[in-house]
Motif scaffolding. Structure first.
Motif, PDB file in Angstrom:
ATOM      1  N   ILE A 176       0.779  -1.124   0.029  1.00 25.29           N
ATOM      2  CA  ILE A 176       0.352   0.394  -0.584  1.00 25.29           C
ATOM      3  C   ILE A 176       1.250   0.898  -0.005  1.00 25.29           C
ATOM      4  O   ILE A 176       1.952   1.569   1.144  1.00 25.29           O
ATOM      5  CB  ILE A 176      -1.055   0.226   1.412  1.00 25.29           C
ATOM      6  CG1 ILE A 176      -1.359  -0.481   1.696  1.00 25.29           C
ATOM      7  CG2 ILE A 176      -1.737   1.197   1.141  1.00 25.29           C
ATOM      8  CD1 ILE A 176      -2.201  -1.383   2.785  1.00 25.29           C
ATOM      9  N   CYS A 177       0.130   2.052  -0.760  1.00 23.63           N
ATOM     10  CA  CYS A 177       1.457   3.608  -0.795  1.00 23.63           C
ATOM     11  C   CYS A 177       0.439   4.584  -1.316  1.00 23.63           C
ATOM     12  O   CYS A 177      -0.207   4.518  -1.290  1.00 23.63           O
ATOM     13  CB  CYS A 177       1.914   3.322  -2.632  1.00 23.63           C
ATOM     14  SG  CYS A 177       3.096   1.403  -3.182  1.00 23.63           S
ATOM     15  N   SER A 178       1.176   5.599   0.472  1.00 21.55           N
ATOM     16  CA  SER A 178       0.758   6.757   0.000  1.00 21.55           C
ATOM     17  C   SER A 178       1.561   7.754  -0.831  1.00 21.55           C
ATOM     18  O   SER A 178       2.637   7.709  -1.086  1.00 21.55           O
ATOM     19  CB  SER A 178       0.509   7.786   1.851  1.00 21.55           C
ATOM     20  OG  SER A 178       1.723   7.086   1.821  1.00 21.55           O
ATOM     21  N   ARG A 197      -0.466  11.203   7.139  1.00 25.50           N
ATOM     22  CA  ARG A 197      -1.107  10.025   5.876  1.00 25.50           C
ATOM     23  C   ARG A 197      -2.050   8.549   6.965  1.00 25.50           C
ATOM     24  O   ARG A 197      -1.028   7.345   7.876  1.00 25.50           O
ATOM     25  CB  ARG A 197       0.462   9.242   5.483  1.00 25.50           C
ATOM     26  CG  ARG A 197       1.704   8.288   6.565  1.00 25.50           C
ATOM     27  CD  ARG A 197       2.332   8.513   5.605  1.00 25.50           C
ATOM     28  NE  ARG A 197       2.563   7.236   4.637  1.00 25.50           N
ATOM     29  CZ  ARG A 197       3.263   6.008   5.391  1.00 25.50           C
ATOM     30  NH1 ARG A 197       3.428   5.611   6.196  1.00 25.50           N
ATOM     31  NH2 ARG A 197       2.968   4.684   4.119  1.00 25.50           N
ATOM     32  N   VAL A 200      -3.009   5.254   4.461  1.00 26.93           N
ATOM     33  CA  VAL A 200      -2.851   4.139   4.087  1.00 26.93           C
ATOM     34  C   VAL A 200      -2.758   2.481   4.754  1.00 26.93           C
ATOM     35  O   VAL A 200      -2.960   1.537   5.372  1.00 26.93           O
ATOM     36  CB  VAL A 200      -1.401   3.699   4.033  1.00 26.93           C
ATOM     37  CG1 VAL A 200      -0.975   4.755   2.468  1.00 26.93           C
ATOM     38  CG2 VAL A 200      -0.279   4.827   5.384  1.00 26.93           C
ATOM     39  N   TYR A 201      -3.690   3.351   6.153  1.00 23.69           N
ATOM     40  CA  TYR A 201      -3.395   2.567   7.595  1.00 23.69           C
ATOM     41  C   TYR A 201      -5.358   2.011   7.646  1.00 23.69           C
ATOM     42  O   TYR A 201      -5.279   0.903   7.945  1.00 23.69           O
ATOM     43  CB  TYR A 201      -2.923   3.476   8.565  1.00 23.69           C
ATOM     44  CG  TYR A 201      -2.083   4.128   8.881  1.00 23.69           C
ATOM     45  CD1 TYR A 201      -0.671   2.916   8.831  1.00 23.69           C
ATOM     46  CD2 TYR A 201      -1.311   4.740   8.986  1.00 23.69           C
ATOM     47  CE1 TYR A 201       0.724   2.966   9.352  1.00 23.69           C
ATOM     48  CE2 TYR A 201       0.052   5.089   8.761  1.00 23.69           C
ATOM     49  CZ  TYR A 201       0.950   4.243   8.930  1.00 23.69           C
ATOM     50  OH  TYR A 201       1.917   4.344   8.905  1.00 23.69           O
ATOM     51  N   GLN A 204      -4.919  -0.603   5.384  1.00 23.08           N
ATOM     52  CA  GLN A 204      -3.931  -1.975   6.294  1.00 23.08           C
ATOM     53  C   GLN A 204      -5.150  -2.392   6.782  1.00 23.08           C
ATOM     54  O   GLN A 204      -4.981  -3.974   6.539  1.00 23.08           O
ATOM     55  CB  GLN A 204      -2.806  -0.950   6.302  1.00 23.08           C
ATOM     56  CG  GLN A 204      -1.690  -3.012   6.752  1.00 23.08           C
ATOM     57  CD  GLN A 204      -0.474  -1.654   8.000  1.00 23.08           C
ATOM     58  OE1 GLN A 204      -0.487  -1.015   8.595  1.00 23.08           O
ATOM     59  NE2 GLN A 204       0.349  -2.635   7.461  1.00 23.08           N
ATOM     60  N   THR A 216       2.876  -0.880   3.766  1.00 23.07           N
ATOM     61  CA  THR A 216       2.971   0.366   3.573  1.00 23.07           C
ATOM     62  C   THR A 216       4.364   1.015   3.331  1.00 23.07           C
ATOM     63  O   THR A 216       5.487   0.337   4.131  1.00 23.07           O
ATOM     64  CB  THR A 216       2.406   1.340   5.082  1.00 23.07           C
ATOM     65  OG1 THR A 216       3.195   1.221   5.718  1.00 23.07           O
ATOM     66  CG2 THR A 216       1.019   0.230   4.575  1.00 23.07           C
ATOM     67  N   HIS A 218       5.911   5.472   1.436  1.00 29.40           N
ATOM     68  CA  HIS A 218       5.499   6.297   0.835  1.00 29.40           C
ATOM     69  C   HIS A 218       6.168   6.560  -0.050  1.00 29.40           C
ATOM     70  O   HIS A 218       7.614   7.042   0.339  1.00 29.40           O
ATOM     71  CB  HIS A 218       5.709   7.615   2.154  1.00 29.40           C
ATOM     72  CG  HIS A 218       5.602   9.154   1.966  1.00 29.40           C
ATOM     73  ND1 HIS A 218       3.843   9.059   1.832  1.00 29.40           N
ATOM     74  CD2 HIS A 218       5.860   9.819   1.095  1.00 29.40           C
ATOM     75  CE1 HIS A 218       3.499  10.825   1.298  1.00 29.40           C
ATOM     76  NE2 HIS A 218       5.017  10.508   0.855  1.00 29.40           N
ATOM     77  N   SER A 243      -3.190   5.579  -2.590  1.00 32.65           N
ATOM     78  CA  SER A 243      -3.976   6.455  -2.447  1.00 32.65           C
ATOM     79  C   SER A 243      -2.957   7.964  -2.763  1.00 32.65           C
ATOM     80  O   SER A 243      -2.242   7.727  -2.191  1.00 32.65           O
ATOM     81  CB  SER A 243      -4.377   6.452  -0.538  1.00 32.65           C
ATOM     82  OG  SER A 243      -5.186   7.247  -0.228  1.00 32.65           O
ATOM     83  N   THR A 298     -11.268   7.178  -0.807  1.00 33.76           N
ATOM     84  CA  THR A 298     -10.171   5.714  -1.073  1.00 33.76           C
ATOM     85  C   THR A 298     -10.900   4.719  -0.122  1.00 33.76           C
ATOM     86  O   THR A 298     -10.815   3.641  -0.405  1.00 33.76           O
ATOM     87  CB  THR A 298      -9.003   6.181   0.056  1.00 33.76           C
ATOM     88  OG1 THR A 298      -8.052   7.061  -0.557  1.00 33.76           O
ATOM     89  CG2 THR A 298      -8.069   4.929   0.507  1.00 33.76           C
TER      90      THR A 298
END
Ligand SMILES: Nc1nc2c(c(=O)[nH]1)N[C@H]1C(S)=C(S)[C@@H](COP(=O)(O)OP(=O)(O)OC[C@H]3O[C@@H](n4cnc5c(N)ncnc54)[C@H](O)[C@@H]3O)O[C@H]1N2
Ligand code: MOO
Ligand SMILES: [Mg+2]
Length: 398
Positions: A176-178, A197, A200-201, A204, A216, A218, A243, A298
């Motif tokens: 998962i990328c912010s 941020r 992403v959580y 997750q 995750t 960034h 996201s 999201t």
């Protein structure tokens, strides 16, 4: 732009059933079974005593009310035999029903004195309180079908049939990328122009609800760095979730970077609110999901599109749940409106109570909702009592 159902149809085409792997019995909970499971013996495997009490021969009930106790048949002991029909054996729940007995009378319906059991009532009959060998399944019967979700009861069947290794659908490896230079780690004190941020959580946690452990990371708003990082991540992961950075901004680089990396974009933009700029692409067997950065967008897109994809990956039919709108709502745009709701139950009906919020950037009120109701694009007034598809944020079995 395409509709929600058109987007889901495209996703169905690009999500193949996942590969199969073997996991240990300990690790199979909440996975999808990828083999049929058969009974290795009859269930139950012997005529089982179902109440603590005495076992007798039922035809003696016409003749006598009291029985001399010969012995005790405990659970875990080899099958004993009643020697004389006028007698009885004390029996315990889970024991084998002794030879020459066919009726179990519980202690509550007896008075036992000096080794003799006297019946307090006469309403007894053959086979009562016994669990007949093979009544639930015969040896070789199919007990579980491939495609079954392994919940605690299913795990019990796997245990009783002695399965120490189980074939299940492999969990996809997901990163998962912010994106966004305004974002800082949650341990930081943000400067006035920064935020922590959080998306992403949320993602997750939503994946963990599906029993998927994801990492995750960034990525900065820098095209070259995005190019290099995403290229590497694609080598290592089956699926990337992003996201932010999919809309029209000067720094919304993802659609361009995806194209440069050879990713085929199948969806970019859906006639819906929130989540209009949603993006989905593939390269070979790998998939990328670009969820619009606003928190509601999201989360809503995760549930509408990732879960749709994941159901196909698991080979499962998606759930279709409906609920009653509990307040009139108007929405004048020709977009499907995913309305945040808090559900309640009245007279067995699920009611969807709209949760007031300031839009898709409102994380505070998102947390008060437990799902969303999808109001169709064709209408603009939705009356109390009308029924619409509901999606819950929390996992209730996919
Ligand atoms: N000219 C237009 N502008 C925008 C449009 C449009 O059609 N035309 N669409 C709007 C819609 S709808 C959405 S949704 C957003 C989506 O934007 P992006 O996907 O490009 O996301 P960002 O611009 O990067 O961020 C939007 C918003 O979300 C916050 N964000 C992002 N990631 C996180 C995170 N991990 N945790 C918390 N918050 C996050 C970010 O700070 C922004 O505030 O675009 C509209 N604009
Ligand atoms: O439609 Mo966007 O997804 O509102 O924020
Ligand atoms: Mg943007």
């Amino acid at each position: 732009m395409i509709s929600v159902s058109e987007a889901q149809e495209i996703l169905s085409k690009f999500s193949n059933k996942g590969p199969i792997e073997r996991v240990s019995f300990e690790n199979c909970l909440n996975r999808l079974l990828a083999e049929n499971i058969y009974a290795d013996r009859d269930a139950p495997p012997f005529d089982r005593v179902a109440m603590d009490g005495i076992a007798i021969q039922s035809d003696q009930l016409q003749i006598r009310q009291q029985f001399i106790i010969e012995d005790i048949q405990a659970a875990g002991q080899e099958q004993k035999s009643l020697n004389k029909p006028e007698n009885c054996l004390e029996v315990m729940t889970g024991a084998v029903l002794p030879v020459h007995t066919d009726c179990v009378i519980p202690y509550e319906k007896l008075t036992i004195k000096n080794g003799v059991a006297r019946l307090n009532s006469t309403d007894h009959k053959a086979f009562q309180n016994t669990h007949k060998k093979g009544i639930d399944a015969k040896k070789g019967d199919q007990l579980l079908a491939s495609g079954t979700w392994i919940h605690p009861g299913v795990k019990g069947v796997l245990a009783t049939t002695g399965h120490t290794e189980i074939k299940v659908i492999q969990v996809p490896k997901i990163m998962i990328c912010s994106t966004g230079d305004e974002l800082v780690p949650i341990t930081h004190n943000p400067l006035p122009h920064q935020i922590r941020r959080s998306n992403v959580y949320m993602l997750q946690a939503a994946l963990k609800d599906l029993n998927i452990e994801a990492h995750t990371t960034h990525l900065p708003d820098d095209k070259d760095q995005l190019n290099a990082s995403i290229g590497k991540l694609l080598e290592e992961y089956d699926l990337l979730m992003f996201s932010g950075a999919v809309s029209k901004g000067k720094y919304d680089f993802l659609p361009t970077v995806f194209k440069e990396l050879g990713i085929q974009i199948h969806i970019h933009g859906v006639k819906q609110k929130p989540g209009k700029p949603f993006l989905f692409g593939t390269i070979g067997s790998k998939s990328v999901f670009g969820f619009p950065g606003n928190p509601s967008s999201t989360l809503v897109c995760f549930h509408l599109y990732f879960k749709w994809w994941y159901n196909h990956y698991l080979g499962k039919a998606p759930n279709n749940n409906y609920a009653y709108l509990n307040n009139e709502v108007t929405f004048k745009k020709p977009l499907t409106n995913h309305l945040l709701i808090k559900s309640s139950v009245e007279d067995g009906k699920i009611l969807a109570n709209p949760v007031a919020n300031s839009g898709s950037g409102d994380l505070v009120h998102l947390a008060l909702a437990d799902g969303f109701l999808s109001l169709p694009a064709e209408k603009d007034t939705f009356k109390k009592g009308e029924i619409f598809p509901i999606t819950f944020f929390h996992q209730t079995g996919l």
